[in-house]
Design a protein around this motif. Structure first.
Motif, mmCIF file in Angstrom:
data_model
loop_
_atom_site.group_PDB
_atom_site.id
_atom_site.type_symbol
_atom_site.label_atom_id
_atom_site.label_comp_id
_atom_site.label_asym_id
_atom_site.label_seq_id
_atom_site.Cartn_x
_atom_site.Cartn_y
_atom_site.Cartn_z
ATOM 1 N N GLU A 187 49.982 35.650 71.182
ATOM 2 C CA GLU A 187 48.565 35.925 70.976
ATOM 3 C C GLU A 187 48.037 35.085 69.824
ATOM 4 O O GLU A 187 48.800 34.722 68.923
ATOM 5 C CB GLU A 187 48.348 37.413 70.676
ATOM 6 C CG GLU A 187 48.808 38.334 71.793
ATOM 7 C CD GLU A 187 48.829 39.795 71.397
ATOM 8 O OE1 GLU A 187 48.814 40.644 72.301
ATOM 9 O OE2 GLU A 187 48.867 40.082 70.178
ATOM 10 N N GLN A 220 41.887 24.039 76.780
ATOM 11 C CA GLN A 220 42.321 23.910 78.176
ATOM 12 C C GLN A 220 43.081 22.609 78.426
ATOM 13 O O GLN A 220 43.785 22.483 79.440
ATOM 14 C CB GLN A 220 41.118 24.019 79.113
ATOM 15 C CG GLN A 220 40.299 25.290 78.923
ATOM 16 C CD GLN A 220 41.158 26.539 78.844
ATOM 17 O OE1 GLN A 220 41.974 26.801 79.724
ATOM 18 N NE2 GLN A 220 40.996 27.303 77.767
ATOM 19 N N VAL A 234 50.102 28.769 80.076
ATOM 20 C CA VAL A 234 48.770 29.338 80.248
ATOM 21 C C VAL A 234 48.185 29.564 78.868
ATOM 22 O O VAL A 234 48.828 30.191 78.022
ATOM 23 C CB VAL A 234 48.814 30.668 81.023
ATOM 24 C CG1 VAL A 234 47.437 31.341 81.009
ATOM 25 C CG2 VAL A 234 49.286 30.451 82.447
ATOM 26 N N VAL A 235 46.996 29.029 78.628
ATOM 27 C CA VAL A 235 46.249 29.293 77.398
ATOM 28 C C VAL A 235 44.912 29.898 77.827
ATOM 29 O O VAL A 235 44.068 29.205 78.397
ATOM 30 C CB VAL A 235 46.022 28.021 76.561
ATOM 31 C CG1 VAL A 235 45.248 28.356 75.288
ATOM 32 C CG2 VAL A 235 47.361 27.360 76.222
ATOM 33 N N SER A 236 44.745 31.179 77.574
ATOM 34 C CA SER A 236 43.524 31.870 77.998
ATOM 35 C C SER A 236 42.797 32.437 76.782
ATOM 36 O O SER A 236 43.378 33.224 76.024
ATOM 37 C CB SER A 236 43.851 33.015 78.955
ATOM 38 O OG SER A 236 44.309 32.524 80.197
ATOM 39 N N VAL A 237 41.540 32.013 76.609
ATOM 40 C CA VAL A 237 40.686 32.613 75.594
ATOM 41 C C VAL A 237 40.042 33.841 76.223
ATOM 42 O O VAL A 237 39.321 33.734 77.227
ATOM 43 C CB VAL A 237 39.613 31.627 75.101
ATOM 44 C CG1 VAL A 237 38.688 32.305 74.089
ATOM 45 C CG2 VAL A 237 40.276 30.401 74.473
ATOM 46 N N THR A 238 40.281 35.001 75.648
ATOM 47 C CA THR A 238 39.837 36.262 76.255
ATOM 48 C C THR A 238 38.789 36.998 75.424
ATOM 49 O O THR A 238 38.260 38.017 75.873
ATOM 50 C CB THR A 238 41.041 37.183 76.471
ATOM 51 O OG1 THR A 238 41.714 37.371 75.215
ATOM 52 C CG2 THR A 238 42.020 36.572 77.471
ATOM 53 N N GLY A 257 42.951 35.095 72.180
ATOM 54 C CA GLY A 257 43.504 34.912 73.516
ATOM 55 C C GLY A 257 45.006 35.017 73.546
ATOM 56 O O GLY A 257 45.639 35.497 72.590
ATOM 57 N N THR A 258 45.574 34.561 74.652
ATOM 58 C CA THR A 258 47.009 34.662 74.862
ATOM 59 C C THR A 258 47.568 33.323 75.329
ATOM 60 O O THR A 258 46.859 32.522 75.964
ATOM 61 C CB THR A 258 47.345 35.757 75.889
ATOM 62 O OG1 THR A 258 48.766 35.923 75.991
ATOM 63 C CG2 THR A 258 46.791 35.426 77.262
ATOM 64 N N ARG A 260 51.055 31.836 77.375
ATOM 65 C CA ARG A 260 52.251 32.158 78.164
ATOM 66 C C ARG A 260 53.011 30.876 78.455
ATOM 67 O O ARG A 260 52.411 29.859 78.809
ATOM 68 C CB ARG A 260 51.867 32.846 79.483
ATOM 69 C CG ARG A 260 50.927 34.052 79.328
ATOM 70 C CD ARG A 260 51.560 35.158 78.493
ATOM 71 N NE ARG A 260 50.661 36.257 78.231
ATOM 72 C CZ ARG A 260 50.639 37.399 78.918
ATOM 73 N NH1 ARG A 260 51.461 37.564 79.943
ATOM 74 N NH2 ARG A 260 49.814 38.366 78.580
#
Length: 387
Positions: A187, A220, A234-238, A257-258, A260
């Motif tokens: 995270e 991204q 995976v790079v996700s801004v949440t 974000g997270t 993975r």
């Protein structure tokens, strides 16, 4: 061979246990009632040794075989639920507001209890089986806590195995693979510090929202331009939180974000690039950033030999055509990873049929999977501890 006759006979009883657990979900380490239920059942079965309070609220039962001394193999199930309001409509729905077994840990616990009952009755193996009931898989790292409590050494566990249900995979089917099977789960928080001011005079500000937007887009490129296309990240801004009024440019923006990944090397790359991208973009616009990066569960990596053993046993239960030995890795995380860092072992998936997905309010564990899961655990123990 198909499912064991005794496993089929146990289905109704184990289903009752599972539905009781489903109605009474508990979160993280606060699984005292679930642990007490598990302990009570293990005592009823005549399990030789029962230890509670491992990893705070975990339970381990040791079953000794009747074919002489030998090694100890660990079989693990998770006990905790999720902070979700149930919408399954089942007669056995959660009675605890805002809590439900939306990941099937009730089914995992019930199946391992069923296997413990069978193994305590038959004891058709040399050595010992340690049945491991773990708290706090859903974000608490209960597996790590049990390992740190010395569980492997205390019970002399030499191999350890885990199992998880999979919606969309037919009941009676299994799947896994050697190597990485589930991702690390890190995270991050990025705080962009600019200079606020009037929205009609943006030239007098350093706009953290505009800068944050640039950071989101640039992150991204970690997957598309930094990591090998044949690897996985995976790079996700949440989260993107900033501002409080239509006519005010705020002082700061906070992104979260997270990340993975399926290898430690890619994991390291992801962390390094997040820091570089955030710091350099902020500097280009005259802002500063604070980057917090937290490492959560490591990659879940199946040991090759043990994955082979697990899949071979699954094939004796389900048939070769119903076992996927090259299951695609998943970017979800699993704290069984800590146990696989401590001992050789493997993590497999068992079919849950055409049900709602994991972590969905309408999810429910499929009780038709119970005899298959019990049979798998029993045959795995007997095969790995053959005299």
């Amino acid at each position: 061979m198909p499912i064991l006759n005794r496993a089929a006979e146990l289905k109704n009883e184990v289903t009752e246990w599972r539905r009781h657990l489903h109605q009474n979900p508990e979160l993280l380490f606060a699984v005292e009632n679930t642990a007490a239920f598990v302990e009570r059942k293990l005592r009823e079965f005549g399990v030789d040794e029962i230890v509670t309070g491992l990893g705070r609220t975990g339970v381990v039962g040791l079953i000794r075989g009747n074919r002489g001394p030998g090694r100890t193999v660990g079989l693990r199930a998770d006990m905790d639920a999720l902070p979700i309001t149930e919408a399954s409509g089942r007669a056995w729905s959660s009675t605890a507001p805002g809590k439900m077994h939306a990941c099937g840990h009730d089914g995992h616990t019930a199946m391992l209890l069923g296997a413990a009952k069978y193994l305590a009755e038959t004891r058709n193996f040399a050595g010992n089986v340690a049945v491991i009931f773990q708290p706090a898989e859903e974000g608490g790292g209960g597996g790590n806590e049990m390992v740190k409590d010395g569980m492997m050494e205390r019970f002399a566990i030499e191999e350890v195995y885990g199992m998880h249900n999979m919606p969309g995979m037919p009941v009676g089917h299994f799947g896994s693979r050697a190597g990485p099977i589930m991702a690390s789960t890190d995270e991050f928080n990025i705080t962009v510090k600019g200079r606020g001011g009037h929205a009609a005079q943006p030239h007098k500000t350093i706009d953290p929202i505009a800068i944050g937007a640039q950071i989101v887009n640039a992150l991204q490129t970690i997957a598309s331009r930094t990591v090998d296309p044949l690897a996985s990240i995976v790079v996700s801004v949440t989260k993107f939180n900033a501002g409080f009024a239509h006519n005010v440019i705020p002082e700061q923006a906070v992104l979260a974000g997270t990340v993975r990944a399926l290898t430690p090397e890619v994991r390291d790359t992801g962390e390094a690039r997040i820091r570089q991208i955030a710091e350099n973009i902020a500097a280009a616009y005259g802002a500063t950033v604070d980057v917090w990066y937290g490492r959560n569960y490591p990659v879940t990596v199946n040991h090759a030999a043990e994955a082979g053993h697990a899949l071979a046993v699954a094939a004796t239960i389900a048939g070769e055509g119903n076992v996927n030995a090259a299951l695609d890795p998943m970017m979800g995380g699993e704290d069984f990873s800590y146990m696989l860092l401590a001992r050789p072992g493997a993590f497999v998936f068992i079919g849950n049929g055409d049900t709602a997905g994991l972590h969905h309010p309408a999810y429910d564990f499929n009780d038709e999977a119970i005899p298959h899961g019990i049979s798998y655990w029993v045959k795995l123990a007997e095969t790995r501890l053959a005299a």
